[in-house]
Design a protein around this motif. Structure first.
Motif, PDB file in Angstrom:
ATOM      1  N   THR A   1       0.838  -1.185   0.000  1.00 24.83           N
ATOM      2  CA  THR A   1       0.000   0.000   0.000  1.00 24.83           C
ATOM      3  C   THR A   1       0.880   1.244   0.000  1.00 24.83           C
ATOM      4  O   THR A   1       1.939   1.254   0.635  1.00 24.83           O
TER       5      THR A   1
ATOM      6  N   ASP B   1      -0.443   4.131   0.973  1.00 26.82           N
ATOM      7  CA  ASP B   1      -0.978   5.024   2.009  1.00 26.82           C
ATOM      8  C   ASP B   1      -1.400   4.219   3.240  1.00 26.82           C
ATOM      9  O   ASP B   1      -0.568   3.901   4.062  1.00 26.82           O
ATOM     10  N   ILE B   2      -2.684   3.870   3.355  1.00 28.53           N
ATOM     11  CA  ILE B   2      -3.140   3.143   4.544  1.00 28.53           C
ATOM     12  C   ILE B   2      -3.256   1.651   4.244  1.00 28.53           C
ATOM     13  O   ILE B   2      -3.387   1.250   3.091  1.00 28.53           O
TER      14      ILE B   2
ATOM     15  N   ASN C   1      -6.818  -1.110   8.063  1.00 34.93           N
ATOM     16  CA  ASN C   1      -7.109   0.230   8.555  1.00 34.93           C
ATOM     17  C   ASN C   1      -8.274   0.840   7.788  1.00 34.93           C
ATOM     18  O   ASN C   1      -9.135   1.515   8.352  1.00 34.93           O
ATOM     19  N   CYS C   2      -8.334   0.576   6.483  1.00 33.76           N
ATOM     20  CA  CYS C   2      -9.445   1.044   5.646  1.00 33.76           C
ATOM     21  C   CYS C   2     -10.766   0.454   6.138  1.00 33.76           C
ATOM     22  O   CYS C   2     -11.762   1.167   6.310  1.00 33.76           O
TER      23      CYS C   2
ATOM     24  N   ARG D   1     -11.706   1.866   9.680  1.00 34.07           N
ATOM     25  CA  ARG D   1     -12.178   3.251   9.673  1.00 34.07           C
ATOM     26  C   ARG D   1     -13.558   3.373   9.029  1.00 34.07           C
ATOM     27  O   ARG D   1     -14.360   4.227   9.415  1.00 34.07           O
TER      28      ARG D   1
ATOM     29  N   SER E   1      -3.723   1.512  -3.368  1.00 33.85           N
ATOM     30  CA  SER E   1      -4.034   2.695  -2.569  1.00 33.85           C
ATOM     31  C   SER E   1      -5.467   2.578  -2.064  1.00 33.85           C
ATOM     32  O   SER E   1      -6.385   2.321  -2.839  1.00 33.85           O
TER      33      SER E   1
ATOM     34  N   SER F   1      -6.725   4.971   0.472  1.00 33.34           N
ATOM     35  CA  SER F   1      -7.196   6.205   1.107  1.00 33.34           C
ATOM     36  C   SER F   1      -8.303   6.872   0.290  1.00 33.34           C
ATOM     37  O   SER F   1      -9.241   7.443   0.857  1.00 33.34           O
TER      38      SER F   1
ATOM     39  N   LEU G   1     -11.592   5.072   0.890  1.00 34.62           N
ATOM     40  CA  LEU G   1     -12.096   5.401   2.224  1.00 34.62           C
ATOM     41  C   LEU G   1     -12.711   6.795   2.245  1.00 34.62           C
ATOM     42  O   LEU G   1     -13.813   6.993   2.773  1.00 34.62           O
ATOM     43  N   THR G   2     -12.024   7.764   1.650  1.00 32.95           N
ATOM     44  CA  THR G   2     -12.542   9.138   1.606  1.00 32.95           C
ATOM     45  C   THR G   2     -13.878   9.179   0.871  1.00 32.95           C
ATOM     46  O   THR G   2     -14.831   9.837   1.308  1.00 32.95           O
TER      47      THR G   2
ATOM     48  N   GLU H   1     -16.494   7.748   3.129  1.00 35.34           N
ATOM     49  CA  GLU H   1     -16.792   8.666   4.236  1.00 35.34           C
ATOM     50  C   GLU H   1     -17.706   9.798   3.781  1.00 35.34           C
ATOM     51  O   GLU H   1     -18.607  10.228   4.508  1.00 35.34           O
TER      52      GLU H   1
END
Length: 335
Positions: free
Chosen positions: A152, A154-155, A159-160, A163, A203, A205, A208-209, A212
């Motif tokens: 990865t 990033d995260i 963790n993805c 979160r 990747s 992140s 996830l964004t 969210e």
């Protein structure tokens, strides 16, 4: 024959295990669980480990039926991981080693997962997908090192998932990833999500964004929590299968080994198994006893190191939050 005691505490799992000549004698664990919608912070996690470590050590010794004089080496997680929990457990490991007058060895957490997976499954020289809350790596062995083919940027995948569980206020008991997996089984409608593979790297992140920002909108548009969990799992697991398949082909390998906490996800195992079947390869995976962080994996990796003459000076018995898998020379492997 080497009998090793291993301490693991790099994240929210505190584990202590004992292994003797490849035979598991004890595998005891405590998990720090936070309320729904919350993650675990280093200070509180370290406090949890501090409160429970002596009781877990006592359980591990009693379960093994051994006495301190039967232990040859004390092993602990040197890194990677969260600083405060790592330091808390390392202090106890050093103290025990001095009290019992035993040598001490710091073990790479990722190497612990790989060697445990190889021991349990019998995989000889697999392409490894290491997926957990803090790590996501595609690994293959070559010339005395576990080489990282992709990771990865990033995260980590775990963790993805963790979160996203917080976004939905999903329970952290027994783990957010497990609860997402159960919800995903009931999902029916697929949401198209960002799919981000960059060469051999992934990747998470951006996905996830997106989740969210869009979750409330999607829930209002008729999608259920189950649908969102299903869509997220399918997308991120497809990314992992793609990069693992590329590494498998590059290494001309016939084995894939899943390790790390996310590795016990049955849907990931199913998807990876289909890919392996199509390529004439075999998938190896373990259950939650050995996938999820545990002390016996540190004991086993440490025992392998100790048997081949690896020793550590007291002044080197430190921790490091950043400790790459490919930094370790695998002197115990001669293939």
């Amino acid at each position: 024959m080497v009998t090793a005691l291993g301490f693991e505490g790099s994240a929210n799992k505190l584990g202590i295990g004992i292994v003797s000549n490849g035979k598991i004698l004890s595998n005891c664990r405590r998990t720090y669980i936070t309320p729904p919608g919350e993650g675990f912070l280093p200070k509180e996690t370290a406090q949890h480990h501090k409160e429970h470590i002596l009781q877990v050590l006592k359980e591990a010794i009693e379960q093994s039926g051994l006495k301190p004089e039967n232990i040859d080496v004390i092993c602990y997680t040197k890194g990677p991981g969260m600083g405060a929990p790592l330091a808390t457990v390392a202090v106890v490991a050093r103290t025990v080693a001095q009290l019992w007058n035993k040598p001490i060895l710091g073990v790479n957490h990722c190497i612990g997962h790989i060697e445990m997976g190889r021991l349990i499954t019998g995989a000889e020289n697999p392409t490894v997908l290491y997926v957990s809350g803090g790590n996501t790596q595609i690994i293959a062995y070559s010339r005395k090192r576990y080489r990282i083919f992709g990771e990865t940027i990033d995260i980590a995948v775990g963790n993805c998932l963790d979160r996203f569980a917080r976004v939905l206020k999903i329970s952290n008991d027994p783990s957010p990833g497990f609860n997402i997996e159960q919800l995903a089984k009931k999902g029916e409608k697929f949401v198209t999500l960002p799919y981000c593979v960059k060469g051999m790297d992934v990747s998470f992140s951006g996905i996830l964004t997106y989740m969210e920002e869009k979750t409330n909108e999607l829930l209002g548009a008729g999608y259920s929590k189950e649908d969102l969990c299903f869509s997220l799992q399918e997308t991120i697991f497809a990314m992992l299968v793609e990069t693992t398949e590329r590494a498998l082909a590059h290494c001309n390998s016939r084995e894939v080994l899943l390790v790390g906490g996310v590795g016990c996800n049955l849907r990931l195992q199913e998807m990876m198994g289909i890919m392996c079947q199509e390529r004439g390869a075999k998938l190896y995976a373990t259950d939650e006893r050995f996938c999820i962080d545990n002390g016996v994996m540190i004991a086993h990796a440490g025992a392998e190191m100790f048997k081949t003459g690896v020793r550590m000076a007291w002044e080197d018995a430190t921790i490091t939050q950043r400790y790459r898998t490919d930094e370790v020379e695998t002197v115990w492997r001669d293939d």
